[in-house]
Design a protein around this motif. Structure first.
Motif, PDB file in Angstrom:
ATOM      1  N   GLY A 114       0.782  -1.227   0.000  1.00  0.00           N
ATOM      2  CA  GLY A 114       0.000   0.000   0.000  1.00  0.00           C
ATOM      3  C   GLY A 114       0.816   1.279   0.000  1.00  0.00           C
ATOM      4  O   GLY A 114       0.247   2.361   0.123  1.00  0.00           O
ATOM      5  N   CYS A 115       2.138   1.178  -0.153  1.00  0.00           N
ATOM      6  CA  CYS A 115       3.004   2.363  -0.153  1.00  0.00           C
ATOM      7  C   CYS A 115       3.386   2.712  -1.584  1.00  0.00           C
ATOM      8  O   CYS A 115       3.856   1.851  -2.327  1.00  0.00           O
ATOM      9  N   ASP A 116       3.207   3.972  -1.980  1.00  0.00           N
ATOM     10  CA  ASP A 116       3.574   4.355  -3.337  1.00  0.00           C
ATOM     11  C   ASP A 116       4.958   4.974  -3.420  1.00  0.00           C
ATOM     12  O   ASP A 116       5.453   5.253  -4.518  1.00  0.00           O
ATOM     13  N   ALA A 117       5.636   5.176  -2.290  1.00  0.00           N
ATOM     14  CA  ALA A 117       7.038   5.590  -2.277  1.00  0.00           C
ATOM     15  C   ALA A 117       7.690   5.020  -1.030  1.00  0.00           C
ATOM     16  O   ALA A 117       7.047   4.881   0.019  1.00  0.00           O
ATOM     17  N   ILE A 118       8.976   4.684  -1.154  1.00  0.00           N
ATOM     18  CA  ILE A 118       9.717   4.111  -0.035  1.00  0.00           C
ATOM     19  C   ILE A 118      11.015   4.879   0.138  1.00  0.00           C
ATOM     20  O   ILE A 118      11.757   5.095  -0.828  1.00  0.00           O
ATOM     21  N   VAL A 119      11.273   5.308   1.358  1.00  0.00           N
ATOM     22  CA  VAL A 119      12.527   5.969   1.727  1.00  0.00           C
ATOM     23  C   VAL A 119      13.307   4.957   2.541  1.00  0.00           C
ATOM     24  O   VAL A 119      13.007   4.718   3.712  1.00  0.00           O
ATOM     25  N   HIS A 120      14.302   4.349   1.905  1.00  0.00           N
ATOM     26  CA  HIS A 120      15.017   3.223   2.525  1.00  0.00           C
ATOM     27  C   HIS A 120      16.291   3.711   3.207  1.00  0.00           C
ATOM     28  O   HIS A 120      17.332   3.866   2.581  1.00  0.00           O
ATOM     29  N   PHE A 121      16.178   3.956   4.505  1.00  0.00           N
ATOM     30  CA  PHE A 121      17.300   4.412   5.323  1.00  0.00           C
ATOM     31  C   PHE A 121      17.626   3.411   6.426  1.00  0.00           C
ATOM     32  O   PHE A 121      18.314   3.738   7.381  1.00  0.00           O
ATOM     33  N   GLY A 122      17.110   2.194   6.311  1.00  0.00           N
ATOM     34  CA  GLY A 122      17.378   1.167   7.304  1.00  0.00           C
ATOM     35  C   GLY A 122      18.687   0.446   7.029  1.00  0.00           C
ATOM     36  O   GLY A 122      19.377   0.718   6.065  1.00  0.00           O
ATOM     37  N   ALA A 123      19.054  -0.504   7.891  1.00  0.00           N
ATOM     38  CA  ALA A 123      20.219  -1.381   7.797  1.00  0.00           C
ATOM     39  C   ALA A 123      21.395  -0.854   8.614  1.00  0.00           C
ATOM     40  O   ALA A 123      21.345   0.250   9.173  1.00  0.00           O
ATOM     41  N   ARG A 124      22.451  -1.655   8.670  1.00  0.00           N
ATOM     42  CA  ARG A 124      23.662  -1.302   9.404  1.00  0.00           C
ATOM     43  C   ARG A 124      24.279  -0.078   8.768  1.00  0.00           C
ATOM     44  O   ARG A 124      24.447  -0.002   7.562  1.00  0.00           O
ATOM     45  N   GLY A 175       4.471  -4.458  -4.108  1.00  0.00           N
ATOM     46  CA  GLY A 175       3.455  -3.544  -3.592  1.00  0.00           C
ATOM     47  C   GLY A 175       3.082  -2.422  -4.531  1.00  0.00           C
ATOM     48  O   GLY A 175       2.183  -1.632  -4.221  1.00  0.00           O
ATOM     49  N   GLY A 176       3.769  -2.313  -5.658  1.00  0.00           N
ATOM     50  CA  GLY A 176       3.420  -1.304  -6.651  1.00  0.00           C
ATOM     51  C   GLY A 176       3.944   0.087  -6.365  1.00  0.00           C
ATOM     52  O   GLY A 176       3.399   1.074  -6.877  1.00  0.00           O
ATOM     53  N   ALA A 177       5.001   0.209  -5.571  1.00  0.00           N
ATOM     54  CA  ALA A 177       5.586   1.522  -5.300  1.00  0.00           C
ATOM     55  C   ALA A 177       6.112   2.143  -6.585  1.00  0.00           C
ATOM     56  O   ALA A 177       6.563   1.444  -7.500  1.00  0.00           O
ATOM     57  N   LYS A 178       6.059   3.470  -6.653  1.00  0.00           N
ATOM     58  CA  LYS A 178       6.516   4.190  -7.831  1.00  0.00           C
ATOM     59  C   LYS A 178       7.998   4.559  -7.744  1.00  0.00           C
ATOM     60  O   LYS A 178       8.687   4.679  -8.758  1.00  0.00           O
ATOM     61  N   ARG A 179       8.481   4.786  -6.517  1.00  0.00           N
ATOM     62  CA  ARG A 179       9.823   5.361  -6.362  1.00  0.00           C
ATOM     63  C   ARG A 179      10.426   4.934  -5.031  1.00  0.00           C
ATOM     64  O   ARG A 179       9.730   4.820  -4.024  1.00  0.00           O
ATOM     65  N   VAL A 180      11.751   4.733  -5.051  1.00  0.00           N
ATOM     66  CA  VAL A 180      12.517   4.478  -3.836  1.00  0.00           C
ATOM     67  C   VAL A 180      13.597   5.540  -3.724  1.00  0.00           C
ATOM     68  O   VAL A 180      14.291   5.839  -4.705  1.00  0.00           O
ATOM     69  N   VAL A 181      13.734   6.127  -2.550  1.00  0.00           N
ATOM     70  CA  VAL A 181      14.872   6.997  -2.243  1.00  0.00           C
ATOM     71  C   VAL A 181      15.761   6.204  -1.302  1.00  0.00           C
ATOM     72  O   VAL A 181      15.348   5.856  -0.187  1.00  0.00           O
ATOM     73  N   TYR A 182      16.957   5.899  -1.762  1.00  0.00           N
ATOM     74  CA  TYR A 182      17.838   4.969  -1.049  1.00  0.00           C
ATOM     75  C   TYR A 182      19.041   5.694  -0.457  1.00  0.00           C
ATOM     76  O   TYR A 182      19.700   6.490  -1.139  1.00  0.00           O
ATOM     77  N   ALA A 183      19.322   5.408   0.800  1.00  0.00           N
ATOM     78  CA  ALA A 183      20.488   5.982   1.477  1.00  0.00           C
ATOM     79  C   ALA A 183      21.729   5.193   1.097  1.00  0.00           C
ATOM     80  O   ALA A 183      22.150   4.270   1.796  1.00  0.00           O
ATOM     81  N   SER A 184      22.312   5.539  -0.048  1.00  0.00           N
ATOM     82  CA  SER A 184      23.600   4.968  -0.426  1.00  0.00           C
ATOM     83  C   SER A 184      24.690   5.732   0.323  1.00  0.00           C
ATOM     84  O   SER A 184      24.415   6.427   1.303  1.00  0.00           O
ATOM     85  N   SER A 185      25.920   5.610  -0.121  1.00  0.00           N
ATOM     86  CA  SER A 185      27.025   6.160   0.676  1.00  0.00           C
ATOM     87  C   SER A 185      28.233   6.479  -0.184  1.00  0.00           C
ATOM     88  O   SER A 185      28.474   5.845  -1.222  1.00  0.00           O
ATOM     89  N   VAL A 186      29.015   7.423   0.290  1.00  0.00           N
ATOM     90  CA  VAL A 186      30.325   7.713  -0.292  1.00  0.00           C
ATOM     91  C   VAL A 186      31.196   6.464  -0.331  1.00  0.00           C
ATOM     92  O   VAL A 186      32.077   6.338  -1.186  1.00  0.00           O
TER      93      VAL A 186
END
Length: 270
Positions: free
Chosen positions: A65-75, A102-113
């Motif tokens: 049911g989420c149309d966008a995901i902000v993925h800032f989880g993990a170690r 779930g049919g999300a349109k977009r993910v904003v992912y916390a990548s890293s240097v």
């Protein structure tokens, strides 16, 4: 009217995820929070789903049911291989698979240097530069950037991979004078990534508007991220704390800083 019906924030109890809760609240009717740790102080448009990123079924349910995901989880730092594998790699796959199902349109992912940590600062790389991870943590970020590329090319799931350099309450050392991303600018970055009309698959270098730059961010200009903070108020103190710089030390030569000097984490004594 809110742009999104429901945005999911993973790692919502963490250092950055907890800041994003309020900063993104106006962008959606509902902000869904997920973390392995419980969150009790829910706001008026917040809901919480407890989940371990290593658990595919739990993550898929959190993404429903989420149309966008902000993925800032993990170690959020270097760790032993099994920790990185389960938290950052398998957990990251689970998030993208949950987004797809779930049919999300977009993910904003916390990548890293640390995905490009062994590039030299003087090279002024852009998003076309190849991966050069400086750690197992960085390897996981490379995996996720490539995974997100595949999910866009094959399934049309858009992503902005935000290569965060150093995001803390205040700069803590001389390197942070150029690598620092304030918490407020982090929120601005994620909001811009959610608001941009089209992002496809974008690599965004993420720092505040600091005097020095270790990269060229022109290939992310369409995101419209305009940082408003900088490190000048901290410059005198940081330069006084580290008056001498040894250019032979990797931490001063490479984008990844101290992590380029760390031993293999599985070699550490118990």
């Amino acid at each position: 009217m809110a742009k999104y019906k429901r945005i999911l924030i993973t790692g919502a109890a963490g250092r950055l995820g907890s800041r994003l809760r309020g900063g993104l609240a106006h962008l959606a009717d509902t902000i869904r929070l997920t973390d392995v740790n419980p969150i009790a102080d829910l706001g008026p448009n917040e809901e919480f789903v407890q989940a371990d990123l290593d658990d595919l079924d739990a993550v898929v349910a959190a993404c429903e049911g989420c149309d966008a995901i902000v993925h800032f989880g993990a170690r959020a730092d270097e760790d032993k291989w099994q920790v990185i594998l389960h938290s950052n790699i398998i957990g990251g796959y689970n998030v993208y698979e949950g987004a797809r199902r779930g049919g999300a349109k977009r993910v904003v992912y916390a990548s890293s240097v640390h995905a490009i940590g062994f590039h030299k600062i003087v090279d002024q790389i852009d998003a076309h530069a190849p991966h050069r991870p400086d750690s197992l943590y960085g390897v996981a970020k490379c995996f996720m950037e490539d995974l997100s590329r595949m999910y866009f090319d094959k399934f049309g799931l858009e992503s902005v991979c935000c290569r965060i350099f150093s995001s803390f309450p205040e700069p803590a050392d001389r390197r942070h004078l150029w690598s620092y991303l304030s918490f407020d600018d982090c929120v601005r970055m994620v909001e811009a990534s959610l608001r941009a009309p089209v992002v496809e698959h974008t690599i965004l270098f993420a720092t505040s508007d600091n005097r020095e730059k270790g990269f060229d961010n022109r290939l992310a200009g369409h995101i419209g991220f305009h940082p408003q903070d900088n490190t000048e108020p901290f410059r005198a103190a940081m330069e006084a704390a580290t008056p001498e710089i040894d250019p032979k030390l990797p931490r001063f030569r490479f984008l990844g800083g101290y992590m380029t000097e760390l031993p293999h984490p599985d070699d550490a004594k118990a």
